[in-house]
Enzyme design. Structure first.
Site, short mmCIF file in Angstrom:
data_model
loop_
_atom_site.label_atom_id
_atom_site.label_comp_id
_atom_site.label_asym_id
_atom_site.label_seq_id
_atom_site.Cartn_x
_atom_site.Cartn_y
_atom_site.Cartn_z
N SER A 577 0.64 -1.29 -0.08
CA SER A 577 -0.07 -0.07 -0.09
C SER A 577 0.89 1.16 0.02
CB SER A 577 -0.91 -0.03 1.33
OG SER A 577 -1.53 1.14 1.47
N TYR A 590 -2.00 -0.34 10.47
CA TYR A 590 -2.11 -0.74 9.00
C TYR A 590 -0.65 -0.37 8.45
CZ TYR A 590 -3.94 -1.11 4.22
OH TYR A 590 -4.02 -1.52 2.67
#
Length: 699
Positions: A577, A590
């Site tokens: 990501s 995350y």
């Protein structure tokens, strides 16, 4: 119309379906072809040929002429449609007898078939065209039933034909398909008027009828009679194939050994071109490969041309004990390599001994069929369908050998005859006409999180570019639905929890058993939790680390073991990501996990380069539409962090990237494809697929 009853073949004629076709003889011929091809005991994929003759109006003379409709070259009767047949003027085809100059003229005759074309949309006419055209019957079947080839391959085939059918069947000795064989069938019929069919020595069966239904029933009845004859002979034998020499391992143990061995065999079979594998351990296979007669029968090879064209002239029988410990990969390779070296040398010797001045160059000398007594049978070919079909054809050959041995004694084609079929210039021309392979053909990809969203889009892209796919996810219903979107032989699935190494192991076993190994591993499984530091719990932290980081570690560890066993290199792709590169609010769990994924990929790239295993990362950002993680709390968390409504997220993310583009799952899939198929000399890289985020630029 009375429904027939058969024991050894499937009677599939549906009277209502046939009635709906009326008097459309071509439709009825196609229907007959399809239901014959649906029974592998009658003919295998791509094997056999069927035809019908109709009266049509000649567009040049406006006169009525007879036209023969026949399966085109390379087609399959089980899936045959109007687009796959050829339509020829029957009288022109028969006129070719006036110009035929003998056996040396066979190849030229095939070119002349094109001068007989009636239907300009025809497929290339098959080599069997004259065999059908020189016979007078309206509907004709040329099939390769196991029972009939057993009769045809028996040492005293002509005598056995007489014993089973008396004067109702003709018999012609082995001859390579072509115009002269058509003349031999014509001659046989002339000398034996009233026969219902002809047995082709070492080859197959011709049967016919005035209607499609009569032809169909005639074919089934002839096959049934041969099957019953062989069944009685087998029942009278005390031992099949000389009796059992090796005991089968329990089924679970067989599958375990096969899964462990497949990557090693795949690597050895791929010395010239990468191969896809198939495994089978049915009762029919195990009875044969565990028998005393395996050593005698296997080297003889198969008899029917359709069989050995797909299975090679003979299989490789491994000299591993069934209880061999397969945990030491290098030790097993040391045992296997001499078998492959010997097989390749024998195949080269076969080629050099039998080649002619104009023979095509020698093809891949590796085995297609590999037999491991006590465990099962492996087949390797350019794709899954071809590997599976090769296995099916060898099972047909096993049935033929069993039947012929029960009748009298099995005989195979002489090596020169087999070579002349395998390296026939017309067969070579057919191979040259095959479509170009796709970029990822011959490769196997395992994709996690492939039940939907980005993972499914990646699987779709890789499959569309030729790869075989093993989809994994934690939800089986989702996987079943996903797999159903692919054509047969393309994809399989395994329920897999990437936080458990045993679950990952089972997924890789499935990939090895189904396709032979693995070449591409894409870790797309994931979840997203967006919370401020004070709200992030230990449970949040652990699940992010377990799924994203530990899952990637264990996937890589197990994948590398398989890739090293294959010796073919490989690709590992991490779907990370933008958040692993950019610091943002409410994202500590995350973002940290994604950063760990990215650096793990770099570390693995540095370690695995020597194995030609490339490790790269694809970084999505803002994939909202079609992405699973945006369906829950993550979307709410990101919207809250940016002070906007959830509904505004797609446009918000599009506006903030340099290209002002919405990013879709398909865009991420294209990034993965670039890594595995285009950027072949790239490893340790990060590909950002985010529309351009300046703060995420890696350099």
């Amino acid at each position: 119309m009375k429904t027939k009853s058969f024991k050894h073949v499937n009677y599939l004629w549906d009277r209502q379906k046939a009635a709906d076709m009326g008097d459309d003889q071509v439709a009825l011929f196609l229907y007959r072809s399809n239901i014959l091809g649906a029974d592998l005991r009658i003919t295998n994929y791509g094997g056999g040929n069927t035809s019908c003759k109709t009266i049509e109006k000649d567009p040049l003379t406006n006169r009525e002429v007879e036209v023969m409709w026949i399966k085109g070259s390379g087609g399959d009767i089980g899936t045959l449609t109007k687009a796959g047949i050829a339509g020829l003027y029957t009288n022109r085809l028969r006129d070719l007898k006036k110009v035929y100059q003998g056996l040396h003229d066979e190849d030229r005759m095939v070119g002349l078939f094109n001068h007989c074309i009636y239907d300009l949309d025809s497929k290339a006419p098959s080599i069997d065209t004259p065999l059908h055209g020189l016979l007078p019957f309206k509907h004709i079947d040329h099939l390769h039933p196991d029972a009939l080839i057993a009769v045809a391959a028996a040492k005293d085939s002509e005598k056995v034909t007489q014993e089973i059918w008396g004067d109702t069947m003709g018999w012609v000795p082995w001859q390579r398909p072509g115009f002269d064989l058509g003349l031999q069938l014509e001659k046989c019929l002339k000398e034996n008027p009233g026969i219902r069919g002809i047995v082709l020595g070492s080859h197959g069966l011709f049967t016919w009828g005035d209607t499609s239904y009569e032809c169909y029933v005639n074919s089934l009845e002839v096959i049934e009679m041969a099957s019953e004859f062989i069944e009685k002979k087998i029942k009278g034998k005390k031992r099949i194939f000389g009796g059992q020499k090796v005991a089968s391992l329990p089924e679970k143990e067989r599958k375990e050994k096969a899964a462990r061995l497949m990557p090693l065999l795949r690597g050895l079979c791929s010395s010239e071109a990468r191969m896809i594998g198939h495994f089978t351990d049915t009762d029919v296979v195990m009875q044969y490969i565990n028998s005393h007669d395996l050593e005698r029968l296997a080297p003889m090879g198969t008899s029917c041309p359709d069989h050995f064209l797909r299975t090679k002239i003979q299989p490789l029988v491994l000299r591993l004990d069934s209880d061999q410990n397969l945990s030491d990969t290098e030790a097993i390779l040391q045992k296997l390599r001499p078998d492959f070296v010997q097989y390749r040398a024998a195949y080269k010797g076969y080629y050099e001994t039998c080649k002619r001045a104009n023979s095509p160059a020698m093809r891949d000398s590796n085995p297609v069929i590999i037999i491991y007594p006590g465990v099962g049978m492996f087949s390797f070919a350019k794709n899954k369908q071809t590997a599976r079909v090769a296995s099916e054809f060898y099972i047909n050959a096993i049935n033929v050998m069993r039947g012929a041995e029960a009748i009298s004694e099995y005989t195979s084609l002489p090596r020169q005859e087999a070579f002349d079929i395998e390296y026939w210039l017309l067969e070579e021309a057919k191979l040259q006409r095959m479509p170009k392979e796709k970029p990822l053909s011959r490769k196997v990809a395992l994709v996690t999180g492939a039940g939907g969203g980005i993972g499914k889009a990646i699987a779709d892209k890789l499959a569309s570019e030729g790869a075989n796919i093993v989809l994994t996810d934690i939800v089986e219903d989702r996987l079943e639905e996903a797999v159903d979107t692919y054509a047969p032989d393309i994809a399989s699935y395994a329920v897999c929890d990437v936080t458990k190494k045993e679950s990952i192991s089972e997924a890789f076993k499935k990939a090895c058993l189904q396709f032979g190994g693995v070449d591409i591993v894409v870790h797309s499984a994931g979840l997203a939790i967006s919370k401020p530091l004070e709200e992030t719990t230990e449970k949040d932290w652990d699940i992010l680390q377990d799924v994203l980081v530990k899952g990637q570690f264990e996937l890589a560890k197990q994948a590398v073991a398989i890739m090293r066993a294959q010796g073919l290199g490989g690709d590992i792709i991490s779907i990370a990501s933008k958040n692993g590169l950019v610091s943002g609010p409410n994202n500590v769990g995350y973002g940290t996990a994604k950063a760990a994924q990215q650096h793990m990929a770099r570390l693995l790239a540095a370690e695995l380069g020597k194995d030609r295993i490339r490790v790269n990362t694809v970084n999505p950002d803002g994939v909202i539409i079609g992405s699973k993680i945006w369906e829950g709390e993550w979307a709410e968390g990101r919207a809250k962090a940016y002070g906007i409504a959830v509904e505004e997220l797609p446009s918000f993310y599009a506006k903030r990237n340099l290209l002002n583009e919405i990013i879709y799952p398909e865009d991420i899939a294209n990034g993965v494809f670039a890594c595995v198929a285009i950027l072949e000399k790239t490893t340790g890289n990060i590909i950002n697929v985010d529309g351009g985020m300046a703060n995420a630029f890696v350099r």
